[in-house]
Design an enzyme around this catalytic site. Sequence first.
Site, PDB file in Angstrom:
ATOM      1  N   SER A  41      12.179  -1.140  -6.804  1.00 35.10           N
ATOM      2  CA  SER A  41      11.586   0.061  -6.219  1.00 35.10           C
ATOM      3  C   SER A  41      10.783  -0.208  -4.948  1.00 35.10           C
ATOM      4  O   SER A  41      10.535   0.709  -4.172  1.00 35.10           O
ATOM      5  CB  SER A  41      10.680   0.751  -7.242  1.00 35.10           C
ATOM      6  OG  SER A  41       9.683  -0.136  -7.705  1.00 35.10           O
ATOM      7  N   ASP A 331       0.640   4.363  -6.281  1.00 36.56           N
ATOM      8  CA  ASP A 331       0.632   4.661  -7.708  1.00 36.56           C
ATOM      9  C   ASP A 331       0.332   3.363  -8.450  1.00 36.56           C
ATOM     10  O   ASP A 331      -0.282   2.464  -7.871  1.00 36.56           O
ATOM     11  CB  ASP A 331       1.955   5.307  -8.146  1.00 36.56           C
ATOM     12  CG  ASP A 331       3.181   4.453  -7.835  1.00 36.56           C
ATOM     13  OD1 ASP A 331       3.016   3.234  -7.592  1.00 36.56           O
ATOM     14  OD2 ASP A 331       4.301   4.989  -7.845  1.00 36.56           O
ATOM     15  N   HIS A 334       3.136   0.650  -6.603  1.00 39.15           N
ATOM     16  CA  HIS A 334       3.677   0.613  -5.246  1.00 39.15           C
ATOM     17  C   HIS A 334       2.616   0.814  -4.172  1.00 39.15           C
ATOM     18  O   HIS A 334       1.639   1.526  -4.387  1.00 39.15           O
ATOM     19  CB  HIS A 334       4.756   1.694  -5.099  1.00 39.15           C
ATOM     20  CG  HIS A 334       5.782   1.650  -6.169  1.00 39.15           C
ATOM     21  ND1 HIS A 334       5.803   2.543  -7.227  1.00 39.15           N
ATOM     22  CD2 HIS A 334       6.812   0.802  -6.381  1.00 39.15           C
ATOM     23  CE1 HIS A 334       6.815   2.248  -8.036  1.00 39.15           C
ATOM     24  NE2 HIS A 334       7.438   1.196  -7.549  1.00 39.15           N
TER      25      HIS A 334
END
Length: 379
Positions: A41, A331, A334
Amino acid sequence: MEKMNSCSYVICVAVMWVLASGALVMSAQVDVPASFIFGDSLTDVGNNNHLTYGLAKCNFLWYGIDFPGGVPTGRFSNGRTINDIIFAKLNIPNPKAYLSMSEDDDAILKGANYASGGAGILNETGFLFIERVAFDKQIECFETTKNRIIKKVGVEAANKLLADSVYFVLIGSNDYINNYLLPVPSTVQQYDPHAFVNLLITSLERQLKKIYEIGARKIVFNGMGPLGCIPSQRLQNPAGDNSCLDDVNTWAQKFNVQINGVLKRLNSQLPGVRISYVDTYNLLMELIQNPNKYGFDVVDVPCCKVATQFGQFCLPNSSLCKDRSKYLFWDAFHPTDAANEVMAHAVLSNPDALQFYPSLAPAPAPTPTLTSPSPSASP
């Protein structure tokens, strides 16, 4: 470094992109090599948006609030990823999400981004997300990419394109965060920490050899950062003080030691390969331990007040911090757009890290009239 917003968990990514961007020394008229990105991600630019049953998606507010246009794009950030910023600053093509391209898309000649949120070295990793593109599957997509390029430009030109390209690999964090350390049972939890590291290293060595066999020669591999210091792991500290988890950091360090040895061995054994290892652990610890020196105010909790202790994505009903530029994390996992901007500044300010220079030959143009060669052609 002067303050330019904040920095992040993936400072490793910054240095890697330095290694992958020899384009700093080329003129605007010279073409640049293609780029192929494998990962999770931290570098996903929208692949997971194309997974029907995948739960690791961020195509909702507040993701993308600081991206041009203010809309979610599939990037796990409030804005841009580090690769978005670096490619823009260098004015070189930013590889598109592989799953967003049609089979005959000429953009494949400039590379592809295979990264998938939730992906890991192990195929099982991220199983709670149902659907994700594991590293083995990403490599299969790369092999398909080679065949598509061959159909466009022929075997010889395709092999040269792949050999001249830069390959960026950032993978492994999810094998801990979304597998080994999960509070729900997984098959890998039968391993002790030492055996689990060995499992990851053995799998990764096989995967890197496969990328080489397909055609990769210039590979940038990012070592694992101090995972015990990201917000999702700090919350698990039994002391309740939001401090780093020392045992998780120790496992990450052991992973780095072992993979560094593997990369050195591959460099000596595989003809023509150049694999660069980036030691990100100490880089990130410096930023975490001396935040004000680098422009940070908050490094232990995310800007977005994640709704639950499990999941920890920034949901539409979450509240945000007042100044996103002062937070290291967006978050629970990240970095913020502002953090990625600072890392891009670090990339472009560090010429000593430049190792991969672009080929002076332009990328081949598609030639639709070529007869499709055998997919088994090798470099």
